[in-house]
Design a protein around this motif. Structure first.
Motif, PDB file in Angstrom:
ATOM      1  N   ARG A  36      -6.366  15.866   1.051  1.00  0.00           N
ATOM      2  CA  ARG A  36      -7.276  15.463   0.221  1.00  0.00           C
ATOM      3  C   ARG A  36      -6.998  13.982  -0.084  1.00  0.00           C
ATOM      4  N   GLN A  37      -8.216  13.212  -0.623  1.00  0.00           N
ATOM      5  CA  GLN A  37      -8.175  11.789  -0.889  1.00  0.00           C
ATOM      6  C   GLN A  37      -6.924  11.983  -1.967  1.00  0.00           C
ATOM      7  N   LEU A  56       1.365   6.013   7.825  1.00  0.00           N
ATOM      8  CA  LEU A  56      -0.075   5.835   8.376  1.00  0.00           C
ATOM      9  C   LEU A  56      -0.678   4.700   7.332  1.00  0.00           C
ATOM     10  N   GLY A  57      -0.383   4.566   6.149  1.00  0.00           N
ATOM     11  CA  GLY A  57      -0.765   3.356   5.536  1.00  0.00           C
ATOM     12  C   GLY A  57      -0.174   2.244   5.707  1.00  0.00           C
ATOM     13  N   VAL A  58       1.083   2.253   5.838  1.00  0.00           N
ATOM     14  CA  VAL A  58       1.983   0.941   5.914  1.00  0.00           C
ATOM     15  C   VAL A  58       2.058   0.360   7.266  1.00  0.00           C
ATOM     16  N   ILE A  59       1.859   1.253   8.288  1.00  0.00           N
ATOM     17  CA  ILE A  59       1.715   0.926   9.610  1.00  0.00           C
ATOM     18  C   ILE A  59       0.583   1.200  10.468  1.00  0.00           C
ATOM     19  N   GLY A  60       0.125   2.218  10.297  1.00  0.00           N
ATOM     20  CA  GLY A  60      -0.955   2.940  10.951  1.00  0.00           C
ATOM     21  C   GLY A  60      -2.384   2.019  10.682  1.00  0.00           C
ATOM     22  N   LEU A  61      -2.559   1.805   9.314  1.00  0.00           N
ATOM     23  CA  LEU A  61      -3.743   0.856   8.925  1.00  0.00           C
ATOM     24  C   LEU A  61      -3.632  -0.440   9.609  1.00  0.00           C
ATOM     25  N   PRO A  62      -2.478  -1.284   9.475  1.00  0.00           N
ATOM     26  CA  PRO A  62      -2.527  -2.452  10.003  1.00  0.00           C
ATOM     27  C   PRO A  62      -2.568  -2.372  11.537  1.00  0.00           C
ATOM     28  N   LEU A 121       0.880  -1.201   0.019  1.00  0.00           N
ATOM     29  CA  LEU A 121       0.025  -0.066   0.158  1.00  0.00           C
ATOM     30  C   LEU A 121       0.807   1.107   0.054  1.00  0.00           C
ATOM     31  N   GLY A 122       2.142   1.116   0.411  1.00  0.00           N
ATOM     32  CA  GLY A 122       2.853   2.256   0.701  1.00  0.00           C
ATOM     33  C   GLY A 122       3.174   2.744  -0.816  1.00  0.00           C
ATOM     34  N   SER A 123       3.031   2.084  -1.998  1.00  0.00           N
ATOM     35  CA  SER A 123       3.353   2.568  -3.276  1.00  0.00           C
ATOM     36  C   SER A 123       2.425   3.812  -3.772  1.00  0.00           C
ATOM     37  N   ALA A 124       1.398   3.517  -3.350  1.00  0.00           N
ATOM     38  CA  ALA A 124       0.335   4.552  -3.478  1.00  0.00           C
ATOM     39  C   ALA A 124       0.752   6.013  -2.982  1.00  0.00           C
ATOM     40  N   LYS A 178     -19.906   3.873  -9.090  1.00  0.00           N
ATOM     41  CA  LYS A 178     -19.295   2.804  -7.925  1.00  0.00           C
ATOM     42  C   LYS A 178     -19.875   3.299  -6.612  1.00  0.00           C
ATOM     43  N   VAL A 179     -20.535   2.078  -6.101  1.00  0.00           N
ATOM     44  CA  VAL A 179     -21.100   2.189  -4.776  1.00  0.00           C
ATOM     45  C   VAL A 179     -20.337   2.261  -3.471  1.00  0.00           C
ATOM     46  N   HIS A 180     -19.387   1.246  -3.492  1.00  0.00           N
ATOM     47  CA  HIS A 180     -18.534   0.979  -2.366  1.00  0.00           C
ATOM     48  C   HIS A 180     -17.108   1.658  -2.817  1.00  0.00           C
ATOM     49  N   LEU A 181     -17.030   3.050  -2.254  1.00  0.00           N
ATOM     50  CA  LEU A 181     -15.821   3.939  -2.536  1.00  0.00           C
ATOM     51  C   LEU A 181     -14.825   3.710  -1.645  1.00  0.00           C
ATOM     52  N   VAL A 182     -13.195   3.707  -1.927  1.00  0.00           N
ATOM     53  CA  VAL A 182     -12.258   3.485  -1.179  1.00  0.00           C
ATOM     54  C   VAL A 182     -11.970   4.694  -0.206  1.00  0.00           C
ATOM     55  N   PRO A 183     -12.174   4.413   1.222  1.00  0.00           N
ATOM     56  CA  PRO A 183     -11.821   5.560   2.011  1.00  0.00           C
ATOM     57  C   PRO A 183     -10.447   6.312   1.929  1.00  0.00           C
ATOM     58  N   PHE A 184     -10.354   7.450   1.840  1.00  0.00           N
ATOM     59  CA  PHE A 184      -8.992   8.058   1.686  1.00  0.00           C
ATOM     60  C   PHE A 184      -8.506   7.912   0.218  1.00  0.00           C
ATOM     61  N   GLY A 185      -8.920   7.234  -0.468  1.00  0.00           N
ATOM     62  CA  GLY A 185      -8.486   7.028  -1.838  1.00  0.00           C
ATOM     63  C   GLY A 185      -9.476   7.620  -2.553  1.00  0.00           C
ATOM     64  N   GLU A 186     -10.864   7.574  -2.562  1.00  0.00           N
ATOM     65  CA  GLU A 186     -11.615   8.284  -3.354  1.00  0.00           C
ATOM     66  C   GLU A 186     -12.508   9.401  -2.857  1.00  0.00           C
TER      67      GLU A 186
END
Length: 563
Positions: free
Chosen positions: A401-402, A126-132, A109-112, A377-385
């Motif tokens: 922003r996202q 936050l993405g690589v350590i915080g989300l897990p 996920l860090g690639s994003a 799209k119904v199910h959006l990606v939090p923080f991504g979209e």
């Protein structure tokens, strides 16, 4: 050497005649670890378990990981601390195990955060350590539940299966859900083993995966030869039965195809870089048209050979609906009667005093140009979209922003209005965009506004995994989408910007594919759906709930008898 257990399942005195040897001594050492060593062992065990996920598929890694989890729970508390202390200790162990598992499985996920590093690099931890770290709370709850049901012997394997499969179900449903790398994918990526998903779904596979993976823990802790070897032998037998059932379910001939349908999937392999900007729209359109009209073979002539052309999610860095010139160029490139299905952002005209609403959509375009049916799209990606509601105003106030640069983020399509996409020449299409395809049981519409929904003929998944480069991420994404085909008994047509693009029949067999990081086209026929509905398509998670309840009743009865 192994230990006897008290009524709460805590290790007491060593048993005479119990397991001996290096494995037993390892189990003993793990049971007696404490403090930071215990957490380190738990995190390392979780990380090893991630090797069972795609693209590695090392099922023995899950056996190692879950066996260590059993030994850690065995030794989580002594009798002096009581069952309440044991439950708390197991919750901490579960968090560490889950953190190791998720960090090792989701590091990509860090690639994003590196795509626009000048803006998002600071948030990479936050993405690589915080989300897990946050998602690991589900595993803390799962280990705590297992400890509440813990008893000596085989029943503690059932207790762990109950705790972990229940927490995985919750992880897939609460707070918008994130069922990525659910433990059942250890079985759900193998063609024979995945066939069971047609009856019990991903979460049923998860329950079986934990039972099978944790059973060998008794090899080091069993009090008798039967107690040591019996569970492992039963697990091997269960795996063999699943394999036999799966092999028997698969037909020996290729699946029939829908007459008169020839698909062309375009995989442009466009990076999310400075070239992909609105000012380069003409070059981007030319690129798509040129790639789409390539001859698939020396004796073929390009677009004229196919009936339906498919482009991936986010095909354009501009609003194609509001660009008549680009639409006309696209339509002019297609012979009459051909259909284009493409991902694209679209906007609705705002009402007075409202901001414009943007949607991540699938559009259908025919010659003319003529716009056909649309799916939002119904199910959006939090923080991504989008930014989650409670955080939206606060984060935007400090200039955040996202990931997708859309003013205000995307608006989700109406969940109650989710429906099948109507595409000329195709059976009814179940439309999914990006990670919508990872949610078991949620991709089919329940009903149509004017009556029962038509019978779907395929799952269409358009995605853009360019954010994650050549990492395990796109491969994990494809494996999960592929399992939906088996669950629903529908073929899958998946077009990804950077791969994996593929056509999969309703048994999960890949009939055609393009790998990650390759630019190209993929011509394929459309497999037909299964003639009836699968058990999972009818009952959804009811079989899993029944399995969970049955195991729970057994665990409670055993614990009550011992107490």
């Amino acid at each position: 050497m192994s230990y006897a257990f008290d009524g709460a399942g805590s290790p007491q005195a060593p048993l005479r005649g119990s397991a001996t040897g290096p494995l037993a001594h390892l189990a003993q050492w793990i049971m007696l670890t404490a403090g930071w060593r215990r957490l380190l062992v738990a995190a390392a065990a979780g990380a090893v378990g991630a090797l069972a996920m795609p693209p590695f598929g090392a099922l023995p890694a899950l056996v190692v990981s879950l066996s260590i989890a059993v030994w850690l729970i065995d030794g989580a508390a002594t009798g002096r601390r009581g069952n309440r202390g044991a439950v708390l200790a197991c919750a901490v162990i579960g968090w560490a195990w889950g953190f190791g598992y998720l960090t090792a499985g989701l590091w990509w996920l860090g690639s994003a955060f590196l795509v626009e590093a000048d803006e998002f690099l600071w948030a990479l931890p936050l993405g690589v350590i915080g989300l897990p770290a946050v998602l690991a709370l589900f595993y803390a709850a799962g280990f705590a539940l297992a400890r509440l049901l813990w008893s000596p012997g085989l029943s503690r394997i059932a207790a762990l299966a109950i705790g972990l499969s229940a927490c995985e179900w919750l992880r897939g449903h609460l707070f918008t859900g994130f069922p990525w790398n659910t433990l059942g994918m250890a079985l759900g990526q193998n063609l024979w083993l995945m066939q069971s998903a047609s009856a019990i779904g991903l979460y049923g596979l998860t329950l079986l995966a934990v039972l099978i993976g944790a059973a060998p823990a008794t090899l080091a802790t069993g009090e008798t030869a039967r107690g040591r070897y019996g569970p492992a032998l039963v697990a091997c037998a269960g795996l063999a039965v699943m394999t036999f059932i799966g092999a028997s379910r698969l037909p020996t001939i290729p699946t029939a195809t829908v007459p008169g349908v020839r698909l062309r999937l375009v995989q442009p392999n466009l990076n999310q870089d400075a070239k992909f900007r609105p000012e380069n729209r003409a070059d981007i359109i030319d690129w798509y048209i040129g790639l789409s009209d390539r001859a698939a073979a020396p004796d073929r002539s390009g677009i004229a050979d196919v009936t339906h052309l498919i482009w991936p999610e986010s095909a354009f860095p501009f609003l194609i609906q509001r660009d008549p010139e680009s639409l006309a160029r696209i339509a002019a490139a297609f012979p009459a009667g051909r259909q284009l299905i493409t991902g694209a952002a679209r906007a609705e005209e705002p009402l007075p005093n409202e901001r414009p609403r943007f949607f991540n959509s699938i559009l259908t375009i025919s010659s003319g140009p003529k716009l056909g049916d649309i799916y939002d799209k119904v199910h959006l990606v939090p923080f991504g979209e989008y930014l989650p509601g409670p955080l939206d105003a606060a984060l935007r106030a400090v200039g955040l922003r996202q990931f997708v640069s859309i003013p205000g983020g995307f608006t989700p399509g109406s969940r109650s209005g989710q429906r099948l996409l109507d595409v000329t020449g195709l059976p009814p299409v179940v439309a999914t965009i990006c990670y919508e395809a990872i949610f078991p049981g949620e991709i089919l519409p329940g009903h149509a506004p004017d009556g029962p929904a038509p019978v779907p003929g395929l799952i269409l998944n358009l995605t853009n995994d360019a954010w994650f480069g050549d990492t395990p991420g796109p491969r994990q994404h494809f494996a999960q989408a592929r399992l939906r085909a088996v669950e629903e008994g529908l073929p899958l047509v998946r077009d990804a910007n950077t791969g994996i693009s593929a056509v999969v029949d309703p048994y999960g067999r890949i009939t055609a594919s393009l790998p990650v990081g390759v630019e190209g086209i993929l011509d394929a026929d459309l497999p037909v759906r299964l003639p009836g509905r699968t058990v999972y398509a009818v009952l959804r998670d009811l079989p899993f709930a029944g399995m969970l309840a049955g195991l729970g009743l057994i665990a409670l009865l055993v614990r009550r008898r011992i107490a």
